[in-house]
Design an enzyme around this catalytic site. Sequence first.
Site, short mmCIF file in Angstrom:
data_model
loop_
_atom_site.label_atom_id
_atom_site.label_comp_id
_atom_site.label_asym_id
_atom_site.label_seq_id
_atom_site.Cartn_x
_atom_site.Cartn_y
_atom_site.Cartn_z
N GLN A 1 -20.10 9.17 42.72
CA GLN A 1 -19.37 7.90 42.63
C GLN A 1 -19.12 7.48 41.18
OE1 GLN A 1 -21.11 4.08 43.94
NE2 GLN A 1 -19.57 4.16 45.55
N GLY B 1 6.45 2.72 1.81
CA GLY B 1 5.81 1.46 1.43
C GLY B 1 6.09 0.32 2.37
N THR C 1 11.55 9.95 13.51
CA THR C 1 11.63 10.86 14.67
C THR C 1 13.01 11.49 14.72
OG1 THR C 1 10.05 9.54 15.91
CG2 THR C 1 11.50 10.95 17.20
N GLU D 1 6.82 2.39 16.81
CA GLU D 1 7.56 1.24 17.36
C GLU D 1 6.73 -0.04 17.45
OE1 GLU D 1 9.74 2.53 20.83
OE2 GLU D 1 10.34 4.34 19.78
N GLY E 1 -15.81 17.53 30.96
CA GLY E 1 -17.03 17.92 30.23
C GLY E 1 -16.66 18.67 28.97
N LEU F 1 14.10 3.27 9.90
CA LEU F 1 13.75 1.95 9.36
C LEU F 1 12.57 2.08 8.39
CD1 LEU F 1 13.84 -1.18 9.35
CD2 LEU F 1 12.44 -1.15 11.42
C1 LIG Z 1 5.04 10.03 15.21
C2 LIG Z 1 5.71 8.86 14.58
C3 LIG Z 1 7.08 8.67 14.78
C4 LIG Z 1 7.74 7.59 14.19
N1 LIG Z 1 9.11 7.47 14.35
C5 LIG Z 1 9.76 6.51 13.65
C6 LIG Z 1 11.20 6.43 13.71
O1 LIG Z 1 11.88 7.18 14.43
N2 LIG Z 1 11.83 5.50 12.95
C7 LIG Z 1 11.14 4.63 12.15
O2 LIG Z 1 11.77 3.82 11.49
N3 LIG Z 1 9.77 4.67 12.08
C8 LIG Z 1 9.08 5.60 12.80
N4 LIG Z 1 7.70 5.67 12.73
C9 LIG Z 1 6.99 4.76 11.83
C10 LIG Z 1 6.16 3.70 12.56
O3 LIG Z 1 7.02 2.75 13.15
C11 LIG Z 1 5.20 3.11 11.54
O4 LIG Z 1 4.25 4.12 11.22
C12 LIG Z 1 4.51 1.87 12.06
O5 LIG Z 1 5.43 0.81 12.13
C13 LIG Z 1 3.32 1.46 11.16
O6 LIG Z 1 3.70 1.39 9.83
P1 LIG Z 1 2.79 2.11 8.70
O7 LIG Z 1 2.56 3.50 9.11
O8 LIG Z 1 3.44 1.88 7.39
O9 LIG Z 1 1.41 1.36 8.75
P2 LIG Z 1 1.05 -0.01 7.99
O10 LIG Z 1 2.13 -1.00 8.19
O11 LIG Z 1 0.66 0.31 6.61
O12 LIG Z 1 -0.22 -0.46 8.81
C14 LIG Z 1 -1.52 0.08 8.57
C15 LIG Z 1 -2.49 -0.64 9.49
O13 LIG Z 1 -2.52 -2.04 9.16
C16 LIG Z 1 -2.24 -2.80 10.31
N5 LIG Z 1 -1.49 -3.98 9.91
C17 LIG Z 1 -0.37 -4.07 9.17
N6 LIG Z 1 0.01 -5.34 9.05
C18 LIG Z 1 -0.87 -6.09 9.74
C19 LIG Z 1 -1.01 -7.48 10.01
N7 LIG Z 1 -0.13 -8.37 9.54
N8 LIG Z 1 -2.06 -7.90 10.76
C20 LIG Z 1 -2.97 -7.01 11.24
N9 LIG Z 1 -2.88 -5.68 11.03
C21 LIG Z 1 -1.84 -5.23 10.28
C22 LIG Z 1 -1.43 -1.90 11.21
O14 LIG Z 1 -1.50 -2.27 12.57
C23 LIG Z 1 -2.09 -0.56 10.96
O15 LIG Z 1 -3.25 -0.46 11.75
C24 LIG Z 1 7.01 6.69 13.37
C25 LIG Z 1 5.62 6.87 13.21
C26 LIG Z 1 4.98 7.93 13.80
C27 LIG Z 1 3.50 8.10 13.59
#
Ligand SMILES: Cc1cc2nc3c(=O)[nH]c(=O)nc-3n(C[C@H](O)[C@H](O)[C@H](O)COP(=O)(O)OP(=O)(O)OC[C@H]3O[C@@H](n4cnc5c(N)ncnc54)[C@H](O)[C@@H]3O)c2cc1C
Length: 377
Positions: free
Chosen positions: A276, A126, A155, A360, A336, A122
């Site tokens: 503790q 961008g 993934t 996700e 540590g 997905l």
């Molecule tokens: C190890 C790994 C495996 C993955 N596997 C898959 C997969 O199998 N299939 C797939 O499709 N994707 C996969 N992904 C992608 C993952 O789902 C995205 O990285 C995730 O959805 C975040 O998108 P982005 O990296 O573009 O960050 P961005 O969307 O650019 O977000 C950057 C930051 O801004 C914050 N942000 C964005 N919008 C808002 C908002 N409206 N309000 C507040 N904060 C916001 C986010 O929380 C984040 O902290 C994977 C990612 C990783 C790291």
Amino acid sequence: MLIQLTEEQKMLRDMAREFTRNEIAPRDKWMDDNGFDWDLCKKITEAGFMGANIPEQYGGGGGGIVDTTIIAQEFAKGSASIATFMGGHWLASNLILENGTEEQRQKYMPEAVSGKIFAFGLTEAGAGSDAAGIKSQAVETEDGWLLNGSKAWITNSGVADYYIILAMTDPEQGTAGISAFILPKDAEGLAVGKFEEKMGVRGSATCELAFNNIKLPKEALLGVRGKGFKMAMQTLDIGRISAAAVCAGISEHAMNLAKAYANERTAFGKPIKAFQGLAFRFADMYAEIKAMELLAYEAATTKDAGGRCTLDAAAAKLFATEKGIQICLQAQAVFGGNGMSKEYDIERLVRDIRVWSVMEGSTEILRMIVSGTVLSK
Ligand SMILES: Cc1cc2nc3c(=O)[nH]c(=O)nc-3n(C[C@H](O)[C@H](O)[C@H](O)COP(=O)(O)OP(=O)(O)OC[C@H]3O[C@@H](n4cnc5c(N)ncnc54)[C@H](O)[C@@H]3O)c2cc1C
């Protein structure tokens, strides 16, 4: 809701636990250093876990979401990388199971059981959190579809046999213009990038994908044209339940490593567990892991009963990823200075759990889903 596992589910849990102890845990450090482990993947297939979510009529284990949640949690106690790999495979194969035609199910489900690997695409460079902004496009042709665009952070990419790709078919319709396609790894025009050098879950494969004029047959369309986004969001509910269980598993692993260390390490003439200030960390860890489990299994039970679980799945993942990071850091502190060393497994777990608060649905996106629903009720 009280979580009651059936006798079969308890047997599945014991089997997954034993498999994790004997086969998965001993390979986790190797995977952290070297990446995806094909031999282990073969053993997972032979043990029947790849098709645990697939009905018996297609050769699978016939389990529901509770069953895959059990396996995810147990596997995560040995390797977060393997839990990540399995999560990607189940999520993608489940999309075909729930939305495919009978012909598609008959073709792909036995393959998913017998070790062909599936991936779900997905995210794009961008468009991550704002998944509706994807730019990959599939244009209908006389004899099928022409796919162009790219994906990022997928993934199982590079090791998968099939990718479920979300692409725009009718851009003017927004999310109602997104459709899903089944893309085989050998499709002409598919380019897979290099494996990402991730900080955590390094034993799971993650790459970029590029689609350059890929010709797909008509039957590559999964489900109904324009329903891809809805399908993806529904399947993410399942992914988030699994993610919560995985974080509970990683956290329990971290707590147990810290427990062993607290028993053997001495300071001021006593084992450090006698202090503790340190012992209380374990009270919090235990309580929080139990809460993670309950949230994950309650959402899984609702889903298996045919109910809507978007809110509970998001809440379960939100809680488990945030608490999981804290638990792993608390467990690391018990070690540590040794907690900073790669010679101790706890260092790897701290890196592994961090990744789950992005995959996700990031923490912020989950907070948006939960708060939006709570406030609108
Ligand atoms: C190890 C790994 C495996 C993955 N596997 C898959 C997969 O199998 N299939 C797939 O499709 N994707 C996969 N992904 C992608 C993952 O789902 C995205 O990285 C995730 O959805 C975040 O998108 P982005 O990296 O573009 O960050 P961005 O969307 O650019 O977000 C950057 C930051 O801004 C914050 N942000 C964005 N919008 C808002 C908002 N409206 N309000 C507040 N904060 C916001 C986010 O929380 C984040 O902290 C994977 C990612 C990783 C790291």
